[in-house]
Motif scaffolding. Structure first.
Motif: not given
Length: 430
Positions: A294-305
């Protein structure tokens, strides 16, 4: 003889089926040619500033204020559809039309405020890049300059079609937030109740986050961008129906992503009394509560956004500055042909990067206040758009009727109520 009699009965359904497939393929091809303005403008609203705002909404108030996100998404559909329609019908960007209809002073003041808000939000985008990469162990002093060079190279070398394809591909990263929200195991019943049952704590903080949510969802820069981008894409009035599909889809996806961010933080951080300092802290806090994925998905979403929005914000600013200066430019123009356009893009990008890399600068106040400024800036901008929509000289047969205009003024009234309530709760002794 019987074979001859039966041949038409066999071939006719096949011909009909082939015809349906051909028509479906033609509609899909036409939609594919139009897709872009709504999808990109909508999803880029879920930038690091937006993710931080939604994270704070969920962490501080749980599912209680989800209805604010629903209302903001409906307002986004209404005004992004209007912005795209104005762009297609008039062939002009928003800043240029404001200057033309309301005078040079109104145009310059509006764009000056928009540029100030855009610089703050661009800073937040690069802060999101820094935060997203630092979660994975990469220093901001490496990642932020690389990201700035990458988005600048994309705009300088990509051409309109190339840039659009890259931005649409980047949009797919928002699926990571849906995964993070599901992994957080939220209370779906409470989430549904929060969406449909309005509740509002009458406190300064609640009104501040409500106003910021409205400002970050219905972002002024997004409205300016979608109109200029529709013009740059050279869409015509024949494509307004397909463009509306693109706009509505992008706006709904914006709300869906925001919903999953809110419920992820409501189910974890709010349930354990953890506060959000920024979007990266929300990602880190998810790990012990919802697991490392969950942390990694949230971080990936943040970076892509952040990467998507770091491309869009300077572009939106450049479009607006050129429009109000009476020197409209397009992405297919070269830097020699459009020096003001590319110079504005470069200036906003450089300022954002420098602010992020300054040691000891706290970006959270800049981020939150920028979103509140966006909400305040919405008032004149939405009023200008409603006035343009009602002007038959500009809109011709596409002029807005009374019923549609009443919806525009309803949204404007909602923004007024939020801002007034926030100011009263902030400055009037309780």
């Amino acid at each position: 003889m019987s074979i001859v009699q039966h041949e038409p009965a066999v071939e006719e359904p096949e011909a009909s089926g082939v015809g349906r497939l051909r028509r479906i393929a033609m509609v899909a091809a036409a939609l594919g040619a139009v897709v872009g303005p709504g999808l990109i403008a909508g999803l880029s609203d879920d930038d690091p500033a937006g993710i931080t705002t939604y994270s704070t909404l969920g962490a501080s108030y749980g599912y209680q204020l989800l209805w604010v996100l629903v209302v903001s998404t409906l307002a986004l559909i209404v005004f992004q559809d209007l912005g795209a329609r104005i762009g297609v019908v008039t062939g002009q960007g928003l800043a240029g039309l404001i200057r033309q209809r309301y005078g040079a002073k109104a145009g310059v003041l509006s764009i000056a405020a928009l540029v100030a808000a855009n610089i703050g939000t661009t800073t937040a985008e690069f802060a999101g890049i820094a935060a997203g990469t630092e979660i994975f162990g990469l220093s901001r002093y490496i990642s932020v300059p690389i990201a700035a060079i990458a988005v600048s190279a994309l705009v300088l070398r990509g051409g309109f079609r190339g840039i659009e394809r890259v931005l649409i591909v980047l949009s797919a990263v928002f699926l990571a937030y849906i995964g993070a929200g599901i992994l957080a195991r939220p209370d779906w019943g409470a989430a549904f109740q929060g969406m449909v049952v309005p509740a509002m704590p009458l406190t300064k903080d609640a009104m501040l986050i409500t106003t910021a949510t409205l400002g970050t969802t219905l972002a002024p820069w997004g409205l300016a961008f979608i109109q200029s981008y529709a013009v740059d894409k050279k869409l015509g009035t024949k494509e307004l129906g397909l463009l509306r599909i693109d706009v509505v889809t992008g706006a709904i996806l914006t709300g869906v992503i925001g919903f999953f961010v809110v419920v992820a933080c409501a189910a974890t951080m709010h349930a354990h009394g953890i506060r959000v300092s920024d979007a990266a802290s929300a990602a880190v806090a998810l790990e012990p509560l919802a697991g490392p994925l969950a942390k990694e998905l949230f971080a990936v979403g943040l970076l892509g956004a952040a990467l998507l929005a770091a491309s869009i914000l300077p572009l939106s600013t450049a479009y607006s500055v050129c429009d109000v200066a009476g020197r409209p430019a397009a992405l297919d123009d070269t830097p020699r042909e459009a020096p003001l356009f590319y110079g504005t893009f470069a200036a906003v990008t450089v300022v954002g990067v420098v602010l992020v890399l300054l040691p000891g600068v706290s970006l959270v106040p800049i981020l939150v206040l920028t979103q509140v400024l966006n909400a305040v800036l919405l008032l004149p901008l939405l009023a200008y758009m409603a006035g343009i929509a009602r002007d038959p000289r500009l809109m011709g047969e596409y002029v807005a009727g009374r019923s549609v205009t009443s919806v525009y003024y309803l949204v404007i009234g909602l923004v007024v109520v939020c801002i007034v309530a926030m100011l009263v709760l902030t400055f009037v002794p309780q």
